[in-house]
Scaffold this motif. Structure first.
Motif, mmCIF file in Angstrom:
data_model
loop_
_atom_site.group_PDB
_atom_site.id
_atom_site.type_symbol
_atom_site.label_atom_id
_atom_site.label_comp_id
_atom_site.label_asym_id
_atom_site.label_seq_id
_atom_site.Cartn_x
_atom_site.Cartn_y
_atom_site.Cartn_z
ATOM 1 N N GLU A 177 -5.774 36.544 58.747
ATOM 2 C CA GLU A 177 -4.714 35.548 58.889
ATOM 3 C C GLU A 177 -4.703 34.576 57.710
ATOM 4 O O GLU A 177 -3.634 34.178 57.234
ATOM 5 C CB GLU A 177 -4.883 34.786 60.203
ATOM 6 N N ARG A 178 -5.872 34.180 57.232
ATOM 7 C CA ARG A 178 -5.937 33.264 56.092
ATOM 8 C C ARG A 178 -5.408 33.933 54.818
ATOM 9 O O ARG A 178 -4.686 33.318 54.021
ATOM 10 C CB ARG A 178 -7.367 32.777 55.888
ATOM 11 N N MET A 179 -5.734 35.210 54.649
ATOM 12 C CA MET A 179 -5.218 35.950 53.503
ATOM 13 C C MET A 179 -3.720 36.157 53.625
ATOM 14 O O MET A 179 -2.964 36.022 52.645
ATOM 15 C CB MET A 179 -5.942 37.303 53.404
ATOM 16 N N ASP A 180 -3.269 36.461 54.811
ATOM 17 C CA ASP A 180 -1.849 36.690 55.075
ATOM 18 C C ASP A 180 -1.032 35.441 54.719
ATOM 19 O O ASP A 180 0.043 35.526 54.118
ATOM 20 C CB ASP A 180 -1.660 37.062 56.541
ATOM 21 N N ARG A 181 -1.549 34.290 55.072
ATOM 22 C CA ARG A 181 -0.850 33.031 54.783
ATOM 23 C C ARG A 181 -0.649 32.849 53.283
ATOM 24 O O ARG A 181 0.475 32.559 52.829
ATOM 25 C CB ARG A 181 -1.651 31.856 55.347
ATOM 26 N N GLU A 182 -1.714 33.002 52.510
ATOM 27 C CA GLU A 182 -1.614 32.760 51.072
ATOM 28 C C GLU A 182 -0.739 33.806 50.383
ATOM 29 O O GLU A 182 -0.031 33.496 49.421
ATOM 30 C CB GLU A 182 -3.008 32.729 50.437
ATOM 31 N N LEU A 183 -0.785 35.030 50.885
ATOM 32 C CA LEU A 183 0.050 36.085 50.307
ATOM 33 C C LEU A 183 1.530 35.765 50.491
ATOM 34 O O LEU A 183 2.340 35.901 49.562
ATOM 35 C CB LEU A 183 -0.296 37.426 50.953
ATOM 36 N N HIS A 184 1.896 35.294 51.681
ATOM 37 C CA HIS A 184 3.298 34.963 51.940
ATOM 38 C C HIS A 184 3.731 33.693 51.215
ATOM 39 O O HIS A 184 4.823 33.642 50.628
ATOM 40 C CB HIS A 184 3.530 34.813 53.448
ATOM 41 N N VAL A 185 2.901 32.664 51.255
ATOM 42 C CA VAL A 185 3.258 31.395 50.608
ATOM 43 C C VAL A 185 3.535 31.600 49.121
ATOM 44 O O VAL A 185 4.521 31.082 48.575
ATOM 45 C CB VAL A 185 2.132 30.357 50.804
ATOM 46 N N ASN A 186 2.700 32.384 48.469
ATOM 47 C CA ASN A 186 2.841 32.535 47.021
ATOM 48 C C ASN A 186 3.862 33.598 46.626
ATOM 49 O O ASN A 186 4.513 33.464 45.589
ATOM 50 C CB ASN A 186 1.468 32.825 46.408
ATOM 51 N N THR A 187 4.028 34.619 47.441
ATOM 52 C CA THR A 187 5.065 35.613 47.148
ATOM 53 C C THR A 187 6.444 34.994 47.246
ATOM 54 O O THR A 187 7.318 35.219 46.391
ATOM 55 C CB THR A 187 4.965 36.811 48.114
ATOM 56 N N TYR A 188 6.668 34.185 48.293
ATOM 57 C CA TYR A 188 7.999 33.635 48.516
ATOM 58 C C TYR A 188 8.246 32.300 47.808
ATOM 59 O O TYR A 188 9.314 31.712 47.962
ATOM 60 C CB TYR A 188 8.281 33.551 50.012
ATOM 61 N N TRP A 189 7.274 31.855 47.017
ATOM 62 C CA TRP A 189 7.539 30.767 46.067
ATOM 63 C C TRP A 189 7.848 31.443 44.734
ATOM 64 O O TRP A 189 7.086 31.400 43.784
ATOM 65 C CB TRP A 189 6.347 29.836 45.969
ATOM 66 N N GLN A 190 9.015 32.092 44.694
ATOM 67 C CA GLN A 190 9.319 33.023 43.611
ATOM 68 C C GLN A 190 9.369 32.365 42.238
ATOM 69 O O GLN A 190 8.859 32.931 41.256
ATOM 70 C CB GLN A 190 10.656 33.738 43.877
ATOM 71 N N SER A 191 9.964 31.199 42.143
ATOM 72 C CA SER A 191 10.091 30.560 40.834
ATOM 73 C C SER A 191 8.722 30.261 40.235
ATOM 74 O O SER A 191 8.494 30.473 39.033
ATOM 75 C CB SER A 191 10.910 29.273 40.949
ATOM 76 N N ASN A 192 7.806 29.802 41.052
ATOM 77 C CA ASN A 192 6.462 29.500 40.569
ATOM 78 C C ASN A 192 5.754 30.765 40.106
ATOM 79 O O ASN A 192 5.123 30.792 39.038
ATOM 80 C CB ASN A 192 5.654 28.819 41.674
ATOM 81 N N MET A 193 5.851 31.844 40.900
ATOM 82 C CA MET A 193 5.158 33.083 40.545
ATOM 83 C C MET A 193 5.709 33.673 39.256
ATOM 84 O O MET A 193 4.950 34.203 38.433
ATOM 85 C CB MET A 193 5.278 34.104 41.678
#
Length: 309
Positions: free
Chosen positions: A68-84
């Protein structure tokens, strides 16, 4: 006049067709609007990778808490598209140099993503006073013999700061036994991590309860590694021409005082702005250097900047 009338009729006809098409396609009810948003926008939950590791150490994804902790960071950073996207552009410019420095100082390549998490590969300064790609506090930097004063701040020198980070992390690895704990200790401090390991009688990062920031820290780094290593898998499409490029430089040895870096820069064929872009560790417009210390100043090779004369 007849020609203008014909053009006007054609324009009116096209407008009428466009309006009729929109009227047909435009949803009429709230339910239809909801369905259209779902189909057109298409935000999806991401499938979790079946295997992840940090510096050769497997992540226990079979543990529900870890997943769950990994899942959270994967989604938060994937969907912050401009930053990535910006991070991927910068990585192409800075990773080759960081990778070479990490290898030189016997640090696993995965630690380049720690620099991403710390500073977004930018020479930033935190509200707490941490500075540079690796975000060292002034006191810690001085412990590792980096010069920090009004004229020079070597925390902004990527070579020297990466060397210091390698020393710090290798020392933490020797203390805790794993790169994962060394990574966590970079965020929370060696003493803070050790205190919690002893208090909770555990020996592994994935078993210890830490503050919320450090609990997310390693997973955030893992998310950067996973997404930046597999951009197309997560919907990021960057062409080689989209990426920032490393600029070839030459090194100038300075073991003397510099009265005016603006004038000195012009003598090198650049301007003061370009000097500071490539040498952010120079903190003032002059350098006293009464000790005759030897500094290495980086100058872009001729032809990489078009300067106004």
């Amino acid at each position: 006049m007849k020609m203008m009338t014909k053009i006007g009729l054609v324009t009116l006809l096209l407008f009428a067709v466009a309006v009729s098409v929109y009227a047909v396609q435009s949803p009429k009810t709230d339910a239809a609007v909801t369905e259209k948003i779902a189909n057109d926008y298409g935000v999806h939950a991401l499938p979790m990778p079946t295997y992840l590791e940090f510096a050769g150490e497997p992540v226990p994804l079979e543990n529900p808490d870890i997943m769950e902790r990994m899942d959270r960071e994967l989604h938060v950073n994937t969907y912050w598209q401009s930053n990535m996207i910006i991070l991927m552009k910068r990585a192409n410019k800075h990773f080759p140099r960081i990778e070479a420095l990490l290898a030189e100082h016997n640090l696993p390549d995965d630690f380049k993503y720690l620099a991403v998490a710390e500073s977004s590969l930018d020479n930033v300064r935190s509200p707490a006073g941490a500075a540079g790609f690796w975000q060292f506090l002034k006191g810690t930097a001085k412990e590792y013999n980096l010069e920090v004063n009004d004229y020079v701040d070597e925390r902004y020198n990527i070579d020297l700061a990466t060397e210091m980070a390698a020393k710090y992390l290798n020392k933490s690895k020797d203390r805790f036994g794993t790169w994962t704990l060394a990574c966590a200790a970079y965020n929370a401090g060696n003493a803070g991590v050790n205190r919690q390991l002893e208090r909770q009688d555990v020996k592994d990062y994935y078993d210890v309860l830490l503050n919320s920031e450090t609990s997310r820290y390693v997973f955030r780094i893992l998310a950067f590694k996973e997404i930046m290593s597999n951009p197309k898998k997560y919907g990021f499409n960057l062409r080689p021409t989209d990426l920032y490029q490393e600029i070839p430089i030459k090194k100038v040895v300075v073991n003397y005082a510099v009265e005016d870096f603006a004038k000195w820069s012009k003598d090198q064929g650049i301007n003061y702005k370009i000097l500071k872009i490539h040498n952010p560790w120079l903190r003032d417009t002059f350098l006293k250097n009464t000790s005759k210390k030897e500094y290495i100043i980086e100058i872009p090779e001729e032809g990489y900047y078009q300067l106004n004369k």
